[in-house]
Structure formats: structure tokens, C-alpha cells
Design an enzyme around this catalytic site. Structure first.
Site, PDB file in Angstrom:
ATOM      1  N   GLU A 432     117.999 -27.775 -52.299  1.00 17.84           N
ATOM      2  CA  GLU A 432     118.419 -28.253 -53.596  1.00 17.84           C
ATOM      3  C   GLU A 432     118.925 -29.689 -53.454  1.00 17.84           C
ATOM      4  O   GLU A 432     119.750 -29.980 -52.582  1.00 17.84           O
ATOM      5  CB  GLU A 432     119.516 -27.293 -54.095  1.00 17.84           C
ATOM      6  CG  GLU A 432     120.598 -27.932 -54.859  1.00 17.84           C
ATOM      7  CD  GLU A 432     121.855 -27.047 -54.922  1.00 17.84           C
ATOM      8  OE1 GLU A 432     122.118 -26.223 -54.020  1.00 17.84           O
ATOM      9  OE2 GLU A 432     122.576 -27.220 -55.895  1.00 17.84           O
ATOM     10  N   ASP A 505     123.468 -24.692 -51.409  1.00 20.88           N
ATOM     11  CA  ASP A 505     124.917 -24.726 -51.245  1.00 20.88           C
ATOM     12  C   ASP A 505     125.490 -23.348 -51.534  1.00 20.88           C
ATOM     13  O   ASP A 505     124.980 -22.620 -52.383  1.00 20.88           O
ATOM     14  CB  ASP A 505     125.549 -25.696 -52.254  1.00 20.88           C
ATOM     15  CG  ASP A 505     125.309 -27.140 -51.858  1.00 20.88           C
ATOM     16  OD1 ASP A 505     125.007 -27.383 -50.671  1.00 20.88           O
ATOM     17  OD2 ASP A 505     125.426 -28.014 -52.738  1.00 20.88           O
ATOM     18  N   ASP A 507     127.756 -22.455 -53.376  1.00 18.89           N
ATOM     19  CA  ASP A 507     128.608 -22.513 -54.571  1.00 18.89           C
ATOM     20  C   ASP A 507     127.828 -21.960 -55.758  1.00 18.89           C
ATOM     21  O   ASP A 507     126.679 -21.541 -55.615  1.00 18.89           O
ATOM     22  CB  ASP A 507     129.075 -23.950 -54.843  1.00 18.89           C
ATOM     23  CG  ASP A 507     127.903 -24.893 -55.093  1.00 18.89           C
ATOM     24  OD1 ASP A 507     126.751 -24.411 -55.281  1.00 18.89           O
ATOM     25  OD2 ASP A 507     128.118 -26.110 -55.084  1.00 18.89           O
ATOM     26  N   ASP A 509     126.378 -23.249 -58.310  1.00 15.63           N
ATOM     27  CA  ASP A 509     125.091 -23.893 -58.609  1.00 15.63           C
ATOM     28  C   ASP A 509     124.008 -23.425 -57.638  1.00 15.63           C
ATOM     29  O   ASP A 509     122.881 -23.138 -58.027  1.00 15.63           O
ATOM     30  CB  ASP A 509     125.213 -25.417 -58.506  1.00 15.63           C
ATOM     31  CG  ASP A 509     125.650 -26.016 -59.840  1.00 15.63           C
ATOM     32  OD1 ASP A 509     125.748 -25.243 -60.825  1.00 15.63           O
ATOM     33  OD2 ASP A 509     125.898 -27.227 -59.877  1.00 15.63           O
TER      34      ASP A 509
END
Ligand code: 0RA
Length: 642
Positions: A432, A505, A507, A509
Site C-alpha cells: 500500500e 500497515d 493499522d 487503513d
């Protein structure tokens, strides 16, 4: 448990049990018996115990099974109202039949082949494997006018077989708590268990299964007397497919101890969805029963069209066109099934394809002749499929004519490809964002590792048709990179990489993007997941430094473990990575990219029905919740790269 009835098959005695070997090998090499010590292996123990009760149902001796998941999520009780495991003495071992069955590997009896044998190839490792891998197992038996009980620990009895009290009735109850020394994590998933039981209850229409989820205080009664007919409707509705006709095609036959049931409908979907079972257990890799069904469908429709002189000028109708959009279930019961393939989930009995074809072909022709309106609808659909296929073939020829030479000319500009061409060696990292892509690009082994950076969130493909999806540039780049095509045109042989690894990641997102990608793979390249080609990378969340020593931890728990192992040392420096971008190329390489040091999670569909439901539900939930659901489906790829 039910009240006592006279068994008509009382011929069994303890002497019928063959004795093979003890349980040490199971504790030494558990993966050999249950496939792994991950979540999937853990649940395998439940399937094993439930299968034994289902066998008792197949023998015509039991119609209720209850499965209780206890509050701690680490122990289970399976109850049935069958004959009860025999408690008489085995003349050779001088042990009870119960103890023999629960403590000897491959202890089986002649009873196992009387009616429909269990699948053998799939589960069927025997209840003793569960005894071996449980830190506690309690068998409570009702039979011969009494309640009997014996306890076991890690494969060995801890009490003699005791007669507890007089009891009228019969049945078997097995409580077990898997061994925390063997399994990486002893925690059952209620949803996985419920879905598996639901599968079983549809394929065995006469059985009632009670699932008692004590962790949530929920009880579910699973009983589907209409069997696979009801299952077919359920699958069509859950997948939001649109049926071409209301009335279902159904056929069944029993002959020479073989029984087959088939339910089928045509839908507007562009794939072919056949779900097959042998002796009530899913055969994911298909086999002879499935191929018999496929050829029967093609031949029956072809013949119907010939007889009624239905022709389309200049249009070739292939078997694939005929089968496009079908949703079908074939459930076969065979006394001596043979299984093949790495995961032993392909039926290999050669007689079965002719057997199933002989059932389905004439029955389907009769069905079409008796229901001319349905036949018209189905044939209209098939002609459309043939036209679309021809149009797409023409378009492809056109594209090929325009771009001669290198296969690579279609590759997107932002792909950082690897030099090696052999998919046996190569890996694609889907990353990403540009900056993380840059780090991955410098940390990778450019001989075998390719990197495709994606720009932010990709299109949510849930419920979208293939044409719509390819309008998204990000998806088109991904499809071109993989080389496989999409939907009905997907061809696994064209996959350009051996592993497809999502690197995001840790997280919300990152979770969201992973979910969107997995949704895309699941809906439009399901085979990619079924073939075990899709993985999640596990970048670390923490770096812990003490002097020159450096440790990485993938989550909070791992960090705590490392800190505990370091004791009361001074100058411990803990850094939390906020995203891949905070790591330098060497760090990313050491922890996440290098096949020698990393661990990957293999994305796995344990139950199709469950996964279907999960993906449909995902819409509308918050990102981390969505991700959590999917992760429950991801079996750990144990030692995969070590
Ligand atoms: C061996 C022989 C008989 C029944 C069973 C085993 C049996 C095993 C399990 C496992 C779970 N539930 C079960 N119920 C029965 C036949 C005994 C007879 O002839 O009475």
C-alpha cells in the site's frame, strides 16, 4: 439421550476391533494426524469426534447430536443418542472396547464398514487421536442398563472404567480439552463450529444437531429435513445469485449400497459452482462424482437441443457454456470410497462418474421435457453465455494481434517485476502506498520478489460484475500483473508468481485495504485462495533494542514476552512502528521479506458457506471488525518458509 431400543445389529463384539499401535507417534508428530497444530488442526479434533457420532447416525442408530462449546472456549462436549461405545472387555488387550477405541491408533471395528463407511481419507483418523492430544478427556457412556465413565489425560487413562449408576437409555458423551502443550492456541471459534455443523445437518437431512454455544449463551437447533434441496436454495440466496428458474432439479438413486443425491439450478452468475460430498464430508477437490455430474449436465442439455432442433447459426455451444451459472450439490454415499490428492479431498472411485452420469443425464432430460418454460429460459441463458464467450475470444484475438511479441508488454508501469520467470520461485508483494513500496523495493530480493504498489483504497468489488470491476485501474493493474484473467476466464496456470503476499500497515487503513483485496480475490479469483496462493505478510509492530541485541515483535503479546525474557535489564529501547514507511529497507527485509526469517499467514477458506456469509456481512462494518473476521479464516502457515 433417548430411551433404549433393541438394536437389530447386535452382532458386534469387542473382538471385532483390530488393534494396531499406541499413541506416542501422535503426540510426537501431531501434524501428521491432524494436518497442523494451528486453529485448523485444533478444530479437526471436533470434526473427528462429531464424525463418530455421524457414523452412528449413518448406521441408523442415532438421530440427535449435541455439541457444547464451553464458556472457556477451550473445551467441548459432543453427545449423541446412539448405541453407546461398547464397554465390554476386549479379549486380546484385556481392556474395555471403550478404552481400546480411545487409546489405540487406527482401532476400528468391522462395524465401520457395515453401512456407509466414513470418509477415511479426510477426517477419519480415529477418536484416539483426540485422546492423545487432549490434556483431559472424559467419556461417559449410557448402555447395558448403566452409566459408565472413564477419564484420560494425554492419551492415557487416569481412572478405570467405572459403572456410576443404573441408567435406562443409550448414547455417548465425550468431553475433551485439547492440550495447550501441543496447540499453539487453544481457542475454539464458535462461528467455525456452527458453520461446520450446519454443513453436516444439510447433507444428513434426518439428523438434528444442537449447537450450544455457552460462551455467548446461544443455542441453535440445526435440522434440515429437505437436505441438499434446502441447502441449494440457501447457497443461492446467500451468494445473492439470481436463479433462472424457480423449480429445482433434483434426482436421487440408491443401488448396490451406493446412494447419490443431486440438486441443481441455473443462475445468472457467470461461474460454475458445484459443491460435492462423499459420505457427508466435503470433497473440495471434486473427483469422479463431480465429473459425472458435469458431463451429464452438458450431455443432457445438448441432447435436448438436438432433439428439439434448437440451433443458433454460426454459434458453437460448448459444455462450459451449458454449465455457466449452474449451482449444484452432489452428495454421494459409498461403502468403500477411495480418496486422492494432497489433501485427500478428491473422490477417485472410477465407477462413480458413470454412476452419477447414469442418474443425472436421463433425469435432467426428463426435467427439461416436462418443464418447457424452464428449458426455454435455461437455453436462452446458455446461448447468451456462448455469445459472450465468442465476443471475448474475438476481442482477445484482436488484442493479441495488436500487441505481438512479449507477454510482458501488458504489465503495468508501476510494477517492479522480478528477474526470474519461474512461478515456482517467485513472489509478488502487493504494497500500500508509494513510500512503503519504495522501502519494499529496496529491501526485496529482486531476482525472485516483485513489488506492486497500490494507490490507497481499491474499489469495493462485493456484488459487482466483472465488466465493472475492470474499469478500475488499480484492479486492472493487479489482474494484468497476476496474468490469470478474472471470473470465468480465470486460469491458474497463467499465474506469474508462486505466492501473492499482501503487505499492509498494521493499522485500520491497512486492514481495510487487505479486506478489499481479499474480497476481490474471494469473489473473482476464488481459485487463487483455494490453491493456497494468497498470504498476509506480518510486519513487526515493535523493535526492542538492548545494547547490540535487536528483537522484533509482531504484536503486543510478543513484545511482552520478549520484555519478560530480558528481565530487569537497563537501557531497553522499545520502538513502535507506526507503518511500513517507518522501517528502513534492511529492517523490512530482515523481518518481513526474507523467506528465511519471516512468517506468513496463509489465507484459507475453511467453510465456503461461512466465507460467503462473512464477505456479505462485511459491508457496513468498521474496518478493524472486518479484518478480525477474515483473520479468523486465515490458517497460520506454520513454518512455511523455514
Ligand atoms: C463401536 C461399536 C458400536 C458402536 C460404536 C462403536 C459407537 C461409537 C461412537 C462414537 C461416538 N458415538 C458412538 N456411538 C457408537 C456398536 C455397538 C453395538 O453393536 O451395540
Amino acid at each position: 439421550m433417548a430411551s433404549a431400543t433393541e438394536s437389530t445389529r447386535g452382532a458386534y463384539t469387542a473382538a471385532d476391533i483390530e488393534v494396531l499401535e499406541g499413541l506416542d507417534p501422535v503426540r510426537k508428530r501431531p501434524s501428521m494426524y491432524i494436518g497442523g497444530t494451528d486453529a485448523r488442526g485444533l478444530h479437526h479434533l471436533v470434526w473427528e469426534i462429531v464424525d463418530n457420532s455421524v457414523d452412528e447416525y449413518l448406521a441408523g442408530e442415532c438421530d440427535r447430536i449435541s455439541v457444547s462449546l464451553h464458556k472457556d472456549l477451550a473445551s467441548i462436549t459432543v453427545d449423541d443418542n446412539g448405541r453407546g461405545i461398547p464397554v465390554d472387555l476386549h479379549p486380546r488387550t484385556k481392556k474395555s472396547a471403550l478404552e481400546t477405541i480411545l487409546t489405540t491408533l487406527h482401532a476400528g471395528g468391522k462395524f465401520s464398514n457395515k453401512n456407509y463407511a466414513r470418509s477415511g481419507g479426510l477426517h477419519g483418523v480415529g477418536s484416539s487421536v483426540v485422546t492423545a492430544l487432549s490434556e483431559e478427556l472424559v467419556a461417559t457412556i449410557h448402555r447395558d442398563g448403566a452409566e459408565w465413565q472413564q477419564r484420560y489425560k494425554r492419551g492415557k487413562p487416569t481412572t478405570p472404567l467405572k459403572q456410576l449408576r443404573p441408567f435406562r437409555g443409550h448414547g455417548t458423551s465425550i468431553f475433551f480439552r485439547p492440550d495447550a502443550d501441543i496447540f499453539r492456541r487453544v481457542q475454539f471459534h464458535a462461528d467455525t463450529i456452527r458453520q461446520h455443523l450446519e454443513d453436516i445437518s444439510y447433507v444428513h437431512g434426518g439428523l438434528t444437531i444442537l449447537f450450544n454455544d455457552e460462551s455467548r449463551g446461544e443455542r441453535t437447533e440445526l435440522h434440515h429435513p429437505d437436505g441438499i434441496r434446502a441447502y441449494l436454495e440457501r447457497i443461492i440466496a446467500d451468494d445473492k445469485r439470481k436463479a433462472v428458474h424457480e423449480l429445482q432439479f433434483f434426482a436421487e438413486k440408491e443401488e448396490d449400497k451406493i446412494r447419490v443425491e443431486v440438486a441443481l439450478k441455473w443462475t445468472e452468475s457467470t461461474d460454475e459452482h458445484i459443491r460435492s460430498y462423499v459420505n457427508g464430508i466435503r470433497t473440495r477437490a471434486g473427483g469422479t462424482h463431480e465429473s459425472g455430474l458435469r458431463s451429464a449436465v452438458a450431455k443432457a442439455v445438448k441432447n435436448y437441443m438436438d432433439v428439439h432442433e434448437i440451433r443458433q447459426k454460426g454459434l458453437d455451444i460448448t459444455p462450459d457454456d451449458i454449465r455457466e451459472g449452474i449451482v449444484a450439490i452432489v452428495s454421494a454415499f459409498h461403502p468403500e470410497p477411495m480418496f486422492q490428492g494432497q489433501t485427500k479431498d478428491r473422490l477417485n472411485n472410477p465407477e462413480m462418474s458413470g454412476w452419477v452420469e447414469g442418474l443425472v443425464r436421463p433425469a435432467l432430460e426428463t426435467f427439461l421435457n416436462n418443464n418447457r418454460t424452464i428449458a426455454d429460459g435455461v437455453i436462452g441463458r446458455i446461448v447468451l453465455a456462448a455469445r459472450a464467450r465468442q465476443a471475448s475470444r474475438d476481442a482477445q484475438t484482436e488484442v493479441r494481434r495488436k500487441s505481438p511479441g512479449s507477454k510482458r508488454s501488458n504489465l503495468p508501469g508501476k510494477l517492479l517485476d522480478c528477474r526470474e520467470n519461474d512461478p515456482g520461485e517467485t513472489e509478488l508483494f502487493i504494497v500500500e502506498g508509494q513510500s512503503a513500496g519504495g522501502t519494499a523495493a529496496s529491501g526485496r530480493d529482486s531476482r525472485i520478489q516483485a513489488v506492486l504498489p497500490l494507490k490507497g483504497k481499491i474499489l469495493n468489488t462485493e456484488g459487482l460484475a466483472t465488466g465493472k470491476i475492470l474499469q478500475s485501474q488499480e484492479i486492472k493493474d493487479l489482474v494484468d500483473t497476476l496474468g490469470t484473467g478474472i471470473g470465468p476466464h480465470f486460469d491458474a496456470h497463467k499465474l506469474r508468481y508462486g505466492k501473492v503476499i499482501l503487505l499492509m500497515d498494521a493499522d485500520s487503513d491497512g486492514y481495510h485495504i487487505s479486506t478489499l483485496l481479499l474480497t476481490f480475490f474471494f469473489r473473482h479469483m476464488r481459485e487463487l485462495i483455494q490453491l493456497g496462493k494468497v498470504f498476509l505478510a506480518q510486519p513487526p509492530l515493535y523493535k526492542i533494542e538492548v545494547g547490540k541485541q535487536r528483537h522484533y515483535a509482531k504484536d503486543e503479546a510478543a513484545k511482552e514476552e520478549i520484555l519478560a525474557s530480558l528481565g530487569e535489564r537497563r537501557n531497553i529501547d522499545v520502538q513502535r512502528f507506526k507503518g511500513l514507511g517507518e522501517m528502513n529497507a534492511d529492517q523490512l527485509k530482515d523481518t518481513t521479506l526474507n523467506p528465511k526469517h519471516r512468517t506468513l499467514l496463509r489465507v484459507d477458506i475453511d467453510s465456503q458457506l461461512e466465507a460467503d456469509a462473512v464477505f456479505s456481512q462485511l459491508l457496513g462494518k468498521d474496518a478493524s471488525e472486518r479484518y478480525r473476521i477474515i483473520m479468523a479464516e486465515a490458517g497460520e502457515a506454520d513454518d512455511l518458509d523455514l
